[in-house]
Design a protein around this motif. Sequence first.
Motif, PDB file in Angstrom:
ATOM      1  N   SER A   1       0.826  -1.208   0.000  1.00  0.00           N
ATOM      2  CA  SER A   1       0.000   0.000   0.000  1.00  0.00           C
ATOM      3  C   SER A   1       0.857   1.254   0.000  1.00  0.00           C
ATOM      4  O   SER A   1       2.043   1.228   0.341  1.00  0.00           O
ATOM      5  N   VAL A   2       0.228   2.342  -0.374  1.00  0.00           N
ATOM      6  CA  VAL A   2       0.912   3.617  -0.382  1.00  0.00           C
ATOM      7  C   VAL A   2       1.276   4.015   1.048  1.00  0.00           C
ATOM      8  O   VAL A   2       2.357   4.562   1.297  1.00  0.00           O
ATOM      9  N   THR A   3       0.391   3.713   2.014  1.00  0.00           N
ATOM     10  CA  THR A   3       0.681   4.035   3.407  1.00  0.00           C
ATOM     11  C   THR A   3       1.969   3.349   3.847  1.00  0.00           C
ATOM     12  O   THR A   3       2.834   3.957   4.478  1.00  0.00           O
ATOM     13  N   GLU A   4       2.094   2.066   3.502  1.00  0.00           N
ATOM     14  CA  GLU A   4       3.305   1.337   3.845  1.00  0.00           C
ATOM     15  C   GLU A   4       4.545   2.013   3.239  1.00  0.00           C
ATOM     16  O   GLU A   4       5.581   2.134   3.874  1.00  0.00           O
ATOM     17  N   LEU A   5       4.381   2.460   2.006  1.00  0.00           N
ATOM     18  CA  LEU A   5       5.483   3.123   1.311  1.00  0.00           C
ATOM     19  C   LEU A   5       5.907   4.385   2.059  1.00  0.00           C
ATOM     20  O   LEU A   5       7.086   4.711   2.152  1.00  0.00           O
ATOM     21  N   PHE A   6       4.930   5.084   2.622  1.00  0.00           N
ATOM     22  CA  PHE A   6       5.220   6.357   3.279  1.00  0.00           C
ATOM     23  C   PHE A   6       5.556   6.203   4.757  1.00  0.00           C
ATOM     24  O   PHE A   6       6.167   7.082   5.351  1.00  0.00           O
ATOM     25  N   GLU A   7       5.124   5.076   5.382  1.00  0.00           N
ATOM     26  CA  GLU A   7       5.302   4.975   6.837  1.00  0.00           C
ATOM     27  C   GLU A   7       6.485   4.095   7.219  1.00  0.00           C
ATOM     28  O   GLU A   7       6.969   4.184   8.342  1.00  0.00           O
ATOM     29  N   ASN A   8       6.934   3.226   6.332  1.00  0.00           N
ATOM     30  CA  ASN A   8       8.028   2.315   6.666  1.00  0.00           C
ATOM     31  C   ASN A   8       9.296   3.100   6.994  1.00  0.00           C
ATOM     32  O   ASN A   8       9.859   3.767   6.132  1.00  0.00           O
ATOM     33  N   PRO A   9       9.787   3.012   8.260  1.00  0.00           N
ATOM     34  CA  PRO A   9      10.959   3.813   8.631  1.00  0.00           C
ATOM     35  C   PRO A   9      12.225   3.392   7.881  1.00  0.00           C
ATOM     36  O   PRO A   9      13.132   4.210   7.689  1.00  0.00           O
TER      37      PRO A   9
ATOM     38  N   GLY B   1      11.013  14.165   4.221  1.00  0.00           N
ATOM     39  CA  GLY B   1      12.154  13.483   3.618  1.00  0.00           C
ATOM     40  C   GLY B   1      11.953  12.008   3.330  1.00  0.00           C
ATOM     41  O   GLY B   1      12.880  11.332   2.915  1.00  0.00           O
ATOM     42  N   GLN B   2      10.744  11.493   3.557  1.00  0.00           N
ATOM     43  CA  GLN B   2      10.506  10.091   3.193  1.00  0.00           C
ATOM     44  C   GLN B   2      10.636   9.929   1.675  1.00  0.00           C
ATOM     45  O   GLN B   2      11.261   9.001   1.189  1.00  0.00           O
ATOM     46  N   ILE B   3      10.056  10.861   0.934  1.00  0.00           N
ATOM     47  CA  ILE B   3      10.167  10.824  -0.525  1.00  0.00           C
ATOM     48  C   ILE B   3      11.482  11.481  -0.921  1.00  0.00           C
ATOM     49  O   ILE B   3      11.732  12.640  -0.610  1.00  0.00           O
ATOM     50  N   ARG B   4      12.287  10.721  -1.614  1.00  0.00           N
ATOM     51  CA  ARG B   4      13.585  11.216  -1.989  1.00  0.00           C
ATOM     52  C   ARG B   4      13.499  12.012  -3.290  1.00  0.00           C
ATOM     53  O   ARG B   4      14.061  13.081  -3.428  1.00  0.00           O
TER      54      ARG B   4
ATOM     55  N   LEU C   1      12.442   2.965   4.879  1.00  0.00           N
ATOM     56  CA  LEU C   1      12.440   3.597   3.560  1.00  0.00           C
ATOM     57  C   LEU C   1      12.611   5.108   3.649  1.00  0.00           C
ATOM     58  O   LEU C   1      12.445   5.820   2.668  1.00  0.00           O
ATOM     59  N   MET C   2      12.981   5.599   4.836  1.00  0.00           N
ATOM     60  CA  MET C   2      13.184   7.041   4.995  1.00  0.00           C
ATOM     61  C   MET C   2      14.187   7.540   3.957  1.00  0.00           C
ATOM     62  O   MET C   2      15.325   7.101   3.913  1.00  0.00           O
ATOM     63  N   GLY C   3      13.734   8.447   3.096  1.00  0.00           N
ATOM     64  CA  GLY C   3      14.637   9.006   2.098  1.00  0.00           C
ATOM     65  C   GLY C   3      14.962   8.065   0.955  1.00  0.00           C
ATOM     66  O   GLY C   3      15.842   8.343   0.157  1.00  0.00           O
ATOM     67  N   ARG C   4      14.268   6.931   0.877  1.00  0.00           N
ATOM     68  CA  ARG C   4      14.590   5.987  -0.191  1.00  0.00           C
ATOM     69  C   ARG C   4      13.371   5.706  -1.074  1.00  0.00           C
ATOM     70  O   ARG C   4      13.315   4.686  -1.748  1.00  0.00           O
ATOM     71  N   VAL C   5      12.397   6.613  -1.078  1.00  0.00           N
ATOM     72  CA  VAL C   5      11.176   6.417  -1.853  1.00  0.00           C
ATOM     73  C   VAL C   5      11.158   7.388  -3.032  1.00  0.00           C
ATOM     74  O   VAL C   5      11.451   8.572  -2.864  1.00  0.00           O
TER      75      VAL C   5
END
Lengths: 305, 407
Positions: B200-208, B258-261, B210-214
């Motif tokens: 899910s998109v939430t997982e993409l944004f909440e997974n720590p 900064g989650q989205i790189r 993936l900080m800065g690696r999305v």
Amino acid sequence: MAFTAFASDTALAPQQEPTKRGRVALLLLLPGLAYLAVFFLAPLISLILTSLQRPAEFGDFGQYEYAFNVDNYADVFGAYGGHIVRSIAYSSAATVAALLLGYPLAYFIAVTLRRWPVWQGLALTLVIAPFFISFLLRTLAWKQILSDEGPVLGFLQLVQVLPDGARLTGTDFSVIFGLTYNFLPFMVLPIYASLASLDLRLLEASRDLYANAWSSFWRVTVPLSLPGIISGSLLVLIPAAGDYVNASLDFLGGTGTAMVGNVIETLFIETGNYPEASALSVILMALILVPVAFYVLFTRTEDLI
Amino acid sequence: MTRPQPGSLPTDPLIRQLVLQARRATMSRRNLLQFGGLGAASLALAACSSGGGERPQAAEDRSESDKSLIWANWPLYIDEDDEGNYPTLVRFQEETGIEVEYRVDVDDNNSYYGRVRDQLQLGQDIGADTVCLTEWIVARMIRQGYVQEFDRSNMPNTENLLPILNQADFDPDRTFSMPWQGGFAGIAWNKEALPNGIRSVTELFENPDLMGRVGVLSEMRDTIGLIMLEQGVDISGDFSAEEFTAANDVFREQVERGQIRNVKGNSYIEDLQNEDTLAAICWSGDIAALNLEAGDRWEFAIPEAGGTFWNDSFIIPIGSTKKTNVETLIDYYYRPEVAAEVAAWVNYVTPVEGAQEAARELFPDIAEDTNIFPDEEKLSQVHVFRTLTNEEESEFAEQFQSVLLGA
């Protein structure tokens, strides 16, 4: 690129009486004037007119009509003032960095290597060599080198200069780095040109007058190479302030590094807001012209013009 | 500059053209005299390019006397052999005698449109007789009257159009646009770094981790579309500006913290490859190609809340004089066996019904791939972003771009 003229050695040439402005001289001027009129003046007028447009009534996306809508200027100042400040900061930082890197390099090539013309030629070629490869490709290559899994970041983390989560691409540093790298030759070549004609006997004379190395550099070499420094700085500052490649998301920039050039590109291409894009272009141009005018007027350039 | 009154013109198209041309010439001369010099010339230039609300007229069809056409398309979007020929296109030329110049000219909807909009506004040739663009921009061009109407009787094979694509809100009878290829936006992830995958998109944004690696796409309708779907909004339905803004706020928050790189167009592929990003919102066909090219390291899935379904469609720009030739071309590509051949090469969704059956015979290894021939289940997971009104288009684009500019 009229600024390269500053770098010529007119400073040392005796001043000539103005020659008669014959018909021939005018004729010779004509192509240049025509060029300026067609490729600078006409687009400039069109740009200013566009910057005053307002949205067409019942118009569709990207449709505007001519008006005297000065609000565009206020709007872009309000919305993108931060980007203007950032552009000035980035380009100034890149200019200073290019000067600090470029001056010693130019000095080395022009003065130290003066006795070995072959090496001098080779060194100059090396300065220009990157230009044989596309600007975009070189910038993309840096993006790879500075990437998270790239060698530079890995090394800096290994020696504990940067913490583990740190990164280089998409930061202020990488954009200023890219600007400095891409425009460095524009700094080196004009300084080289003015140092190449530096009369070494003047340095001898200053030593004879008990000047130490620092003061002969500061009071003889620097003033004599000032034309090169000024034209080099302008040649770096101007394109760097309007650059939109290094700071773009596809290259070395991130979402926090957009410069005025990126805003203009977005307004033109993505949101179809041609008037605001034009207004911002006019503002950028005016902002660049002001410091350039002061710089040229108030530094010691009287024998340059 | 006022245009001549349409009522005062002769009806014969040829003479009409001549009168129009003559008027245009005298007008610009008069203007030149009036203002004098370059200022006026640039004014005239600028004035011509602004154009009023008047709609351009379709150019006359000279297909009978000139058997040729120019087709502008995206990179890697047609079957290509090792010598760089396009086999299906070569056969079309042999069969019909129509010479086709295929140009890889489009790499971004907005920049292509920016390049040709002035000519379109004046009803002039844009250097292509047909071009395949994404449907949201096709919708805008139809609305502005920049597109010629098809004669569907010249294109009997287009009856093979998949029913789901036959209900476009901007072109309900498909008389102005005809799909070429389509695809899905979903989530791709690096299988080594994320063995459990992302649903899910939430997982993409909440997974720590993936900080800065999305990474996400700079195509607004795909990125915001996926977020809106995650928030339970029907992107095909009549959603409100508030619902768009709510999704855009999530996007802004993830960029700012900064989650989205990175927010990118096609070049997101490089970020996945050099592992700047470990997961991304991206397009279906690309991941198949990337896995072939750089080792089988990524997986693509439609998020549980749904993905977007976009289409690139043929249109005939208003200034083209080769309408019938283009219709012949489109008709050819709606033959199931030809469509299957293209699909086998480009890995995107083919709009032609019957192509799957043809592929089962000709290209069995791709025939069951639901990213190329979506089944009912796949189609139920994806949604088409509805056509925006003129005001919405400007407002949403501004909101979305302001995040990209950090404004």
